[in-house]
Scaffold this active site. Sequence first.
Site, PDB file in Angstrom:
ATOM      1  CG  ASN A  22       0.780  -3.874  13.417  1.00  0.00           C
ATOM      2  OD1 ASN A  22       1.056  -3.081  14.307  1.00  0.00           O
ATOM      3  ND2 ASN A  22       0.081  -3.530  12.345  1.00  0.00           N
ATOM      4  CG  ASP A  34       7.868   4.081   1.167  1.00  0.00           C
ATOM      5  OD1 ASP A  34       8.190   3.140   0.425  1.00  0.00           O
ATOM      6  OD2 ASP A  34       7.558   3.915   2.367  1.00  0.00           O
ATOM      7  CG  HIS A  76      -3.056   2.634  -1.706  1.00  0.00           C
ATOM      8  ND1 HIS A  76      -3.075   2.516  -0.331  1.00  0.00           N
ATOM      9  CD2 HIS A  76      -4.154   1.991  -2.149  1.00  0.00           C
ATOM     10  CE1 HIS A  76      -4.150   1.826   0.043  1.00  0.00           C
ATOM     11  NE2 HIS A  76      -4.815   1.486  -1.044  1.00  0.00           N
ATOM     12  CD  GLN A 100      -2.477  -1.268   2.713  1.00  0.00           C
ATOM     13  OE1 GLN A 100      -3.444  -0.585   3.045  1.00  0.00           O
ATOM     14  NE2 GLN A 100      -1.912  -2.131   3.542  1.00  0.00           N
ATOM     15  CG  ASN A 101       4.078   1.278   2.426  1.00  0.00           C
ATOM     16  OD1 ASN A 101       2.959   1.450   2.914  1.00  0.00           O
ATOM     17  ND2 ASN A 101       5.041   0.667   3.064  1.00  0.00           N
ATOM     18  CB  CYS A 110       1.129  18.190 -18.562  1.00  0.00           C
ATOM     19  SG  CYS A 110       1.534  17.074 -19.921  1.00  0.00           S
TER      20      CYS A 110
HETATM   21  C1  BJW Z   1       4.401  -1.067  12.452  1.00  0.00           C
HETATM   22  C2  BJW Z   1       5.596  -0.476  12.870  1.00  0.00           C
HETATM   23  C3  BJW Z   1       6.781  -1.220  12.719  1.00  0.00           C
HETATM   24  C4  BJW Z   1       3.973   0.940  13.198  1.00  0.00           C
HETATM   25  N1  BJW Z   1       6.713  -2.455  12.213  1.00  0.00           N
HETATM   26  N2  BJW Z   1       4.368  -2.281  11.956  1.00  0.00           N
HETATM   27  C5  BJW Z   1     -16.774   2.568   4.557  1.00  0.00           C
HETATM   28  C6  BJW Z   1     -16.551   1.211   4.703  1.00  0.00           C
HETATM   29  C7  BJW Z   1     -15.625   0.544   3.919  1.00  0.00           C
HETATM   30  C8  BJW Z   1     -14.894   1.218   2.970  1.00  0.00           C
HETATM   31  C9  BJW Z   1     -15.105   2.564   2.827  1.00  0.00           C
HETATM   32  C10 BJW Z   1     -16.033   3.217   3.597  1.00  0.00           C
HETATM   33  N3  BJW Z   1     -16.022   4.530   3.237  1.00  0.00           N
HETATM   34  C11 BJW Z   1     -15.097   4.700   2.263  1.00  0.00           C
HETATM   35  C12 BJW Z   1     -14.546   3.517   2.003  1.00  0.00           C
HETATM   36  C13 BJW Z   1     -13.513   3.241   1.035  1.00  0.00           C
HETATM   37  C14 BJW Z   1     -12.152   3.729   1.501  1.00  0.00           C
HETATM   38  C15 BJW Z   1     -11.805   3.122   2.839  1.00  0.00           C
HETATM   39  O1  BJW Z   1     -11.367   2.008   2.960  1.00  0.00           O
HETATM   40  N4  BJW Z   1     -11.977   3.877   3.919  1.00  0.00           N
HETATM   41  C16 BJW Z   1     -11.737   3.364   5.269  1.00  0.00           C
HETATM   42  C17 BJW Z   1     -10.757   4.269   5.996  1.00  0.00           C
HETATM   43  C18 BJW Z   1     -13.068   3.268   5.962  1.00  0.00           C
HETATM   44  N5  BJW Z   1     -11.254   3.229   0.486  1.00  0.00           N
HETATM   45  C19 BJW Z   1     -11.080   3.904  -0.630  1.00  0.00           C
HETATM   46  O2  BJW Z   1     -11.585   4.990  -0.846  1.00  0.00           O
HETATM   47  C20 BJW Z   1     -10.236   3.227  -1.677  1.00  0.00           C
HETATM   48  N6  BJW Z   1     -10.931   3.212  -2.896  1.00  0.00           N
HETATM   49  C21 BJW Z   1     -12.057   2.498  -3.044  1.00  0.00           C
HETATM   50  O3  BJW Z   1     -12.451   1.736  -2.183  1.00  0.00           O
HETATM   51  O4  BJW Z   1     -12.728   2.726  -4.219  1.00  0.00           O
HETATM   52  C22 BJW Z   1     -14.090   2.269  -4.307  1.00  0.00           C
HETATM   53  C23 BJW Z   1     -14.954   3.036  -3.302  1.00  0.00           C
HETATM   54  C24 BJW Z   1     -14.873   4.408  -3.190  1.00  0.00           C
HETATM   55  C25 BJW Z   1     -15.666   5.101  -2.260  1.00  0.00           C
HETATM   56  C26 BJW Z   1     -16.535   4.417  -1.403  1.00  0.00           C
HETATM   57  C27 BJW Z   1     -16.590   3.020  -1.498  1.00  0.00           C
HETATM   58  C28 BJW Z   1     -15.796   2.331  -2.446  1.00  0.00           C
HETATM   59  C29 BJW Z   1      -8.937   3.996  -1.890  1.00  0.00           C
HETATM   60  C30 BJW Z   1      -8.082   4.009  -0.665  1.00  0.00           C
HETATM   61  C31 BJW Z   1      -6.872   4.893  -0.905  1.00  0.00           C
HETATM   62  C32 BJW Z   1      -6.027   5.060   0.341  1.00  0.00           C
HETATM   63  N7  BJW Z   1      -5.106   6.104   0.126  1.00  0.00           N
HETATM   64  C33 BJW Z   1      -4.101   6.372   1.136  1.00  0.00           C
HETATM   65  C34 BJW Z   1      -3.257   7.569   0.685  1.00  0.00           C
HETATM   66  C35 BJW Z   1      -2.310   7.145  -0.450  1.00  0.00           C
HETATM   67  C36 BJW Z   1      -1.504   8.280  -0.956  1.00  0.00           C
HETATM   68  C37 BJW Z   1      -0.633   8.936   0.091  1.00  0.00           C
HETATM   69  O5  BJW Z   1       0.123   8.283   0.841  1.00  0.00           O
HETATM   70  O6  BJW Z   1      -0.661  10.143   0.165  1.00  0.00           O
HETATM   71  O7  BJW Z   1      -3.271   5.217   1.310  1.00  0.00           O
HETATM   72  S1  BJW Z   1      -4.796   6.638   2.758  1.00  0.00           S
HETATM   73  C38 BJW Z   1      -3.524   5.777   3.641  1.00  0.00           C
HETATM   74  O8  BJW Z   1      -4.078   4.589   4.251  1.00  0.00           O
HETATM   75  C39 BJW Z   1      -2.540   5.291   2.551  1.00  0.00           C
HETATM   76  C40 BJW Z   1      -2.206   3.919   3.050  1.00  0.00           C
HETATM   77  O9  BJW Z   1      -1.698   3.127   1.991  1.00  0.00           O
HETATM   78  C41 BJW Z   1      -3.517   3.437   3.608  1.00  0.00           C
HETATM   79  C42 BJW Z   1      -3.398   2.289   4.581  1.00  0.00           C
HETATM   80  O10 BJW Z   1      -2.676   2.695   5.701  1.00  0.00           O
HETATM   81  P1  BJW Z   1      -1.637   1.685   6.367  1.00  0.00           P
HETATM   82  O11 BJW Z   1      -0.549   1.393   5.418  1.00  0.00           O
HETATM   83  O12 BJW Z   1      -2.351   0.535   6.931  1.00  0.00           O
HETATM   84  O13 BJW Z   1      -0.984   2.623   7.490  1.00  0.00           O
HETATM   85  P2  BJW Z   1      -1.545   2.963   8.960  1.00  0.00           P
HETATM   86  O14 BJW Z   1      -0.865   4.183   9.405  1.00  0.00           O
HETATM   87  O15 BJW Z   1      -2.999   2.934   9.005  1.00  0.00           O
HETATM   88  O16 BJW Z   1      -1.051   1.729   9.841  1.00  0.00           O
HETATM   89  C43 BJW Z   1       0.325   1.523  10.120  1.00  0.00           C
HETATM   90  C44 BJW Z   1       0.459   0.249  10.924  1.00  0.00           C
HETATM   91  O17 BJW Z   1       1.830  -0.002  11.107  1.00  0.00           O
HETATM   92  C45 BJW Z   1      -0.188   0.325  12.316  1.00  0.00           C
HETATM   93  O18 BJW Z   1      -1.007  -0.827  12.516  1.00  0.00           O
HETATM   94  C46 BJW Z   1       1.020   0.295  13.256  1.00  0.00           C
HETATM   95  O19 BJW Z   1       0.750  -0.413  14.471  1.00  0.00           O
HETATM   96  C47 BJW Z   1       2.026  -0.443  12.435  1.00  0.00           C
HETATM   97  N8  BJW Z   1       3.443  -0.176  12.748  1.00  0.00           N
HETATM   98  N9  BJW Z   1       5.340   0.772  13.393  1.00  0.00           N
HETATM   99  C48 BJW Z   1       5.543  -2.959  11.868  1.00  0.00           C
HETATM  100  N10 BJW Z   1       8.001  -0.710  13.141  1.00  0.00           N
END
Ligand code: BJW
Length: 251
Positions: A216, A106, A121, A103-104, A150
């Site tokens: 995690n 970077d 992503h 999902q990263n 662009c």
């Molecule tokens: C360690 C550590 C160490 C710390 N070692 N571990 C309601 C219900 C269900 C779904 C939806 C809803 N409403 C909207 C949605 C859809 C939405 C969604 O899922 N929302 C939820 C938040 C509810 N999803 C979307 O919109 C996606 N598109 C989609 O579904 O299209 C169809 C659709 C649209 C609209 C409605 C319904 C359907 C697109 C998602 C895009 C996410 N984008 C981002 C930004 C990317 C660009 C950027 O970086 O600028 O992606 S948001 C952000 O979250 C980023 C990440 O990839 C993503 C996930 O985060 P991640 O990687 O899990 O990080 P963290 O910080 O959350 O967790 C870090 C973890 O590491 C923690 O657990 C720590 O404990 C751990 N940790 N140190 C190991 N040393």
Amino acid sequence: MAEKLDTGPLIEVLQDASRVAVLTGAGISAESGIPTFRGEEGLWKKYRPEELATPTAFSRDPKLVWEWYDWRRVIFAQKEPNPGHKVIARWEGTFPTVSLITQNIDGLHQKAGSKNIWELHGNIWKVRCTEEGTITENYDTPLKEIPPLCPNCGALLRPHVVWFGESLSPTILQKSIQLSSECDVMFVIGTSAVVQPAASLPFEASEAGAKIVEINPDPTPFSLYADFSIRGKSGEILPLIDEELKKTSKA
Ligand code: BJW
């Protein structure tokens, strides 16, 4: 925690594994100094996702959104892969197949040497023309102009990343679902497992019979379903597992 880990049962599973899938999130890069999104130190504590990571935010204020991405690009450019990234890259030579679904954005997995990567992503080092849809690499830090335009048609460029409410690339998503449903073992590393559709991939794998290993420091909504839920930092746990693997026939 890490040094007390009993890896025995996991190593047994890994010895028989041929297709390994790895799903990573922001936590794998935390030990490289890149902030995660959620949690006490997370980006979403200081910034509002709806103001910076949605198409509406970009239409409203592309300069603000680009300034935020430029700031992150400058930070990312100074960071290096940590031992967690490196072990995953090394495993491409350990297991017959390793598929990395991240999902990263970077680029640290690539920097560590991983090749078989599916970026759910997008990638912060790519920009996309909002008119033509053309995607190009751009490593300028800082950017020469904000917002960047662009060079071909003069339209706004945007970061080639997936914002909330946007669809993921159907090709990459389909491939990720396929890899998840065909693997023997899936590692779920450093993700809070709340953002869809990425969060459903471990369930795909589990339902298809794969063993799931979560790494995690904190529990997640998926922890209950994992076959192995290892609490610790991936930069410490992955090298430990790798060391144990090296003692077996998996060199
Ligand atoms: C360690 C550590 C160490 C710390 N070692 N571990 C309601 C219900 C269900 C779904 C939806 C809803 N409403 C909207 C949605 C859809 C939405 C969604 O899922 N929302 C939820 C938040 C509810 N999803 C979307 O919109 C996606 N598109 C989609 O579904 O299209 C169809 C659709 C649209 C609209 C409605 C319904 C359907 C697109 C998602 C895009 C996410 N984008 C981002 C930004 C990317 C660009 C950027 O970086 O600028 O992606 S948001 C952000 O979250 C980023 C990440 O990839 C993503 C996930 O985060 P991640 O990687 O899990 O990080 P963290 O910080 O959350 O967790 C870090 C973890 O590491 C923690 O657990 C720590 O404990 C751990 N940790 N140190 C190991 N040393």
